[in-house]
Design a protein around this motif. Structure first.
Motif, PDB file in Angstrom:
ATOM      1  N   SER A   1       0.851  -1.182   0.000  1.00  0.00           N
ATOM      2  CA  SER A   1       0.000   0.000   0.000  1.00  0.00           C
ATOM      3  C   SER A   1       0.891   1.238   0.000  1.00  0.00           C
ATOM      4  O   SER A   1       1.796   1.360   0.818  1.00  0.00           O
ATOM      5  N   VAL A   2       0.626   2.141  -0.946  1.00  0.00           N
ATOM      6  CA  VAL A   2       1.501   3.282  -1.216  1.00  0.00           C
ATOM      7  C   VAL A   2       0.817   4.565  -0.766  1.00  0.00           C
ATOM      8  O   VAL A   2      -0.365   4.764  -1.039  1.00  0.00           O
TER       9      VAL A   2
ATOM     10  N   GLY B   1       6.502  -7.356  -9.205  1.00  0.00           N
ATOM     11  CA  GLY B   1       5.782  -8.566  -8.832  1.00  0.00           C
ATOM     12  C   GLY B   1       4.739  -8.376  -7.759  1.00  0.00           C
ATOM     13  O   GLY B   1       4.074  -9.347  -7.368  1.00  0.00           O
ATOM     14  N   MET B   2       4.571  -7.157  -7.256  1.00  0.00           N
ATOM     15  CA  MET B   2       3.600  -6.898  -6.197  1.00  0.00           C
ATOM     16  C   MET B   2       2.424  -6.097  -6.736  1.00  0.00           C
ATOM     17  O   MET B   2       2.587  -5.233  -7.596  1.00  0.00           O
ATOM     18  N   ALA B   3       1.239  -6.397  -6.250  1.00  0.00           N
ATOM     19  CA  ALA B   3       0.095  -5.531  -6.526  1.00  0.00           C
ATOM     20  C   ALA B   3       0.269  -4.251  -5.726  1.00  0.00           C
ATOM     21  O   ALA B   3       0.821  -4.263  -4.614  1.00  0.00           O
ATOM     22  N   LEU B   4      -0.196  -3.146  -6.281  1.00  0.00           N
ATOM     23  CA  LEU B   4      -0.118  -1.865  -5.580  1.00  0.00           C
ATOM     24  C   LEU B   4      -1.495  -1.465  -5.073  1.00  0.00           C
ATOM     25  O   LEU B   4      -2.506  -1.707  -5.724  1.00  0.00           O
ATOM     26  N   GLN B   5      -1.496  -0.856  -3.904  1.00  0.00           N
ATOM     27  CA  GLN B   5      -2.735  -0.334  -3.306  1.00  0.00           C
ATOM     28  C   GLN B   5      -2.551   1.146  -3.018  1.00  0.00           C
ATOM     29  O   GLN B   5      -1.518   1.569  -2.522  1.00  0.00           O
ATOM     30  N   GLY B   6      -3.547   1.941  -3.323  1.00  0.00           N
ATOM     31  CA  GLY B   6      -3.487   3.370  -3.033  1.00  0.00           C
ATOM     32  C   GLY B   6      -4.000   4.172  -4.209  1.00  0.00           C
ATOM     33  O   GLY B   6      -4.651   3.646  -5.101  1.00  0.00           O
ATOM     34  N   ASN B   7      -3.569   5.438  -4.316  1.00  0.00           N
ATOM     35  CA  ASN B   7      -2.855   6.176  -3.303  1.00  0.00           C
ATOM     36  C   ASN B   7      -3.319   7.629  -3.311  1.00  0.00           C
ATOM     37  O   ASN B   7      -2.513   8.555  -3.282  1.00  0.00           O
ATOM     38  N   LEU B   8      -4.647   7.839  -3.383  1.00  0.00           N
ATOM     39  CA  LEU B   8      -5.196   9.198  -3.426  1.00  0.00           C
ATOM     40  C   LEU B   8      -4.883   9.945  -2.125  1.00  0.00           C
ATOM     41  O   LEU B   8      -5.011   9.388  -1.040  1.00  0.00           O
ATOM     42  N   ASP B   9      -4.502  11.215  -2.251  1.00  0.00           N
ATOM     43  CA  ASP B   9      -4.293  12.069  -1.084  1.00  0.00           C
ATOM     44  C   ASP B   9      -5.627  12.220  -0.344  1.00  0.00           C
ATOM     45  O   ASP B   9      -6.604  12.709  -0.920  1.00  0.00           O
ATOM     46  N   PRO B  10      -5.714  11.825   0.931  1.00  0.00           N
ATOM     47  CA  PRO B  10      -6.977  11.961   1.674  1.00  0.00           C
ATOM     48  C   PRO B  10      -7.486  13.398   1.715  1.00  0.00           C
ATOM     49  O   PRO B  10      -8.691  13.630   1.848  1.00  0.00           O
TER      50      PRO B  10
ATOM     51  N   ILE C   1      -5.270  -1.981  -6.455  1.00  0.00           N
ATOM     52  CA  ILE C   1      -6.410  -1.823  -5.544  1.00  0.00           C
ATOM     53  C   ILE C   1      -6.477  -0.349  -5.188  1.00  0.00           C
ATOM     54  O   ILE C   1      -5.544   0.200  -4.594  1.00  0.00           O
ATOM     55  N   PHE C   2      -7.560   0.314  -5.554  1.00  0.00           N
ATOM     56  CA  PHE C   2      -7.670   1.743  -5.269  1.00  0.00           C
ATOM     57  C   PHE C   2      -7.941   1.958  -3.784  1.00  0.00           C
ATOM     58  O   PHE C   2      -8.774   1.276  -3.182  1.00  0.00           O
ATOM     59  N   ASN C   3      -7.229   2.922  -3.208  1.00  0.00           N
ATOM     60  CA  ASN C   3      -7.391   3.278  -1.810  1.00  0.00           C
ATOM     61  C   ASN C   3      -6.854   4.689  -1.637  1.00  0.00           C
ATOM     62  O   ASN C   3      -6.428   5.321  -2.614  1.00  0.00           O
ATOM     63  N   LEU C   4      -6.866   5.167  -0.427  1.00  0.00           N
ATOM     64  CA  LEU C   4      -6.231   6.440  -0.112  1.00  0.00           C
ATOM     65  C   LEU C   4      -4.778   6.189   0.286  1.00  0.00           C
ATOM     66  O   LEU C   4      -4.387   5.058   0.594  1.00  0.00           O
ATOM     67  N   GLY C   5      -4.003   7.274   0.304  1.00  0.00           N
ATOM     68  CA  GLY C   5      -2.631   7.147   0.765  1.00  0.00           C
ATOM     69  C   GLY C   5      -2.540   6.987   2.273  1.00  0.00           C
ATOM     70  O   GLY C   5      -1.502   6.614   2.809  1.00  0.00           O
ATOM     71  N   HIS C   6      -3.640   7.271   2.964  1.00  0.00           N
ATOM     72  CA  HIS C   6      -3.762   7.062   4.401  1.00  0.00           C
ATOM     73  C   HIS C   6      -5.259   7.042   4.686  1.00  0.00           C
ATOM     74  O   HIS C   6      -6.044   6.804   3.763  1.00  0.00           O
ATOM     75  N   GLY C   7      -5.699   7.299   5.919  1.00  0.00           N
ATOM     76  CA  GLY C   7      -7.094   7.120   6.253  1.00  0.00           C
ATOM     77  C   GLY C   7      -8.004   8.280   5.874  1.00  0.00           C
ATOM     78  O   GLY C   7      -7.557   9.418   5.704  1.00  0.00           O
ATOM     79  N   VAL C   8      -9.305   7.974   5.762  1.00  0.00           N
ATOM     80  CA  VAL C   8     -10.326   9.002   5.553  1.00  0.00           C
ATOM     81  C   VAL C   8     -10.274   9.996   6.711  1.00  0.00           C
ATOM     82  O   VAL C   8     -10.252   9.606   7.882  1.00  0.00           O
ATOM     83  N   LEU C   9     -10.271  11.287   6.381  1.00  0.00           N
ATOM     84  CA  LEU C   9     -10.209  12.325   7.414  1.00  0.00           C
ATOM     85  C   LEU C   9     -11.611  12.610   7.960  1.00  0.00           C
ATOM     86  O   LEU C   9     -12.612  12.482   7.237  1.00  0.00           O
TER      87      LEU C   9
END
Length: 340
Positions: free
Chosen positions: A253-254, A269-278, A305-313
């Motif tokens: 997760s990035v 070789g790794m899947a990436l997860q992230g990385n929208l600025d919260p 895998i789409f995610n944030l770069g850290h948690g929802v604020l």
């Protein structure tokens, strides 16, 4: 199989699956309503409440995974650590000496935090999407134990590691064993993926991380085997991607500080997860969607895998999250785009 699990195992998917760190929490009115009746620890330690909070965002948004509502500090009180939240974790008595480390218990498997395993079992039966379990990485847990609370750079902890490496090794060994047992309990209870949060790995240089962080993260991930996808998150740690690439994890997760296409080259070789600025979720839906499109384009070339770069604020508008999730699902990924 689900689109989330397919991507986590490194397979091509027609669109990027999406879930968000801290997708359950203070930005949701239904969570705030529940919080008026129950304290944080009560919700974490009551399986039925933990399941309810976990499912709140899944009911509201078409998310592709549900992450258990809990906290990385949850396995520490059974070790003999007194923790309060104000609002972040604060320890009544930090761990600073060899005798402090010796006093920490390592509860047997199954006896560590049985309410978490029960919550996972209930959640697996109730959730329409895969369930993610999680834990804090040993280095990050040690950061809180030694520092005793929040800090910008945890300088005291970094100094302690070098001044007392014998106690540091003993502490990290105990935390590694507890983390292995904690995650195995979650997997045995039905978690379909797990994420290891190394939230403070990025404050260390390569030598410090290589000496005190990497070996323990590796031991945890190796001990879990490949029963479920393993996700590793290290915030602010792009300078550590060389050693991180050697970890036995299916997904890294990035955070938002570097575009995914640059990170992919360093994490082969790794899947990436992230990385929208919260922070973009605090703007308008239009700006958040535009930012998501940038992330999705940068994520082409391999599983994402789409995610944030850290948690929802906390100040995030749920309507913006709804628009974001729809935008991710509508963004096509062709076979040629994904490189797998």
């Amino acid at each position: 199989m689900s689109v989330f699990l397919d991507a986590a195992w490194g397979k091509s998917t027609p669109h990027a699956p999406v879930w968000l760190m801290r997708q359950a929490g203070r930005y949701l009115p239904e969570y705030r309503h529940l919080k008026e009746r129950y304290g944080f620890w009560e919700m974490v330690r009551t399986p039925e409440l933990a399941v309810e909070v976990t499912l709140q965002p899944v009911r509201r948004f078409p998310l592709d995974a549900a992450i258990l509502f809990s906290d990385i500090m949850t396995p520490l009180p059974p070790m003999g650590v007194d923790i309060e939240f104000a609002p972040g974790p604060v320890l009544a008595r930090p761990v600073r000496t060899g005798s402090d480390v010796d006093a920490l218990r390592v509860p047997a498997a199954g006896e560590l935090v049985p309410f978490v395993a029960e919550a996972v079992r209930l959640l697996r039966a109730a959730s329409p999407v895969p369930v993610i379990g999680f834990a804090g990485a040993p280095l990050t847990l040690a950061t809180y134990l030694v520092q005793g609370g929040g800090s910008k750079d945890h300088a005291e902890f970094r100094a302690w590691l070098r001044q007392d490496p014998v106690s540091a090794d003993a502490l990290l060994d105990k935390l590694t064993e507890v983390t292995i047992r904690y995650l195995r309990d979650q997997i045995d209870a039905g978690a379909q993926a797990v994420q290891l949060f190394d939230s403070w790995a990025g404050v260390h240089d390569a030598a410090g991380y290589g000496r005190f962080g990497l070996p323990h993260a590796r031991r945890v991930l190796e001990a879990l085997g490949d029963r479920v996808p393993r996700i590793y998150l290290a915030v602010g740690a792009s300078h550590l991607y060389g050693p991180i690439a050697s970890l036995p994890a299916e997904v890294v997760s990035v955070d938002w500080r570097r575009p995914l296409h640059e990170c992919r080259a360093e994490l082969p070789g790794m899947a990436l997860q992230g990385n929208l600025d919260p922070g973009l979720l605090l703007t308008t839906p239009e700006l958040a969607v535009a930012g998501a499109h940038e992330v999705l384009r940068a994520g082409l070339g391999g599983p994402h895998i789409f995610n944030l770069g850290h948690g929802v604020l906390p100040g995030t508008n749920p309507d913006t999250v709804a628009r974001l999730v729809d935008a991710v699902h509508e963004f096509p990924r062709t076979e040629g785009d994904q490189g797998s």
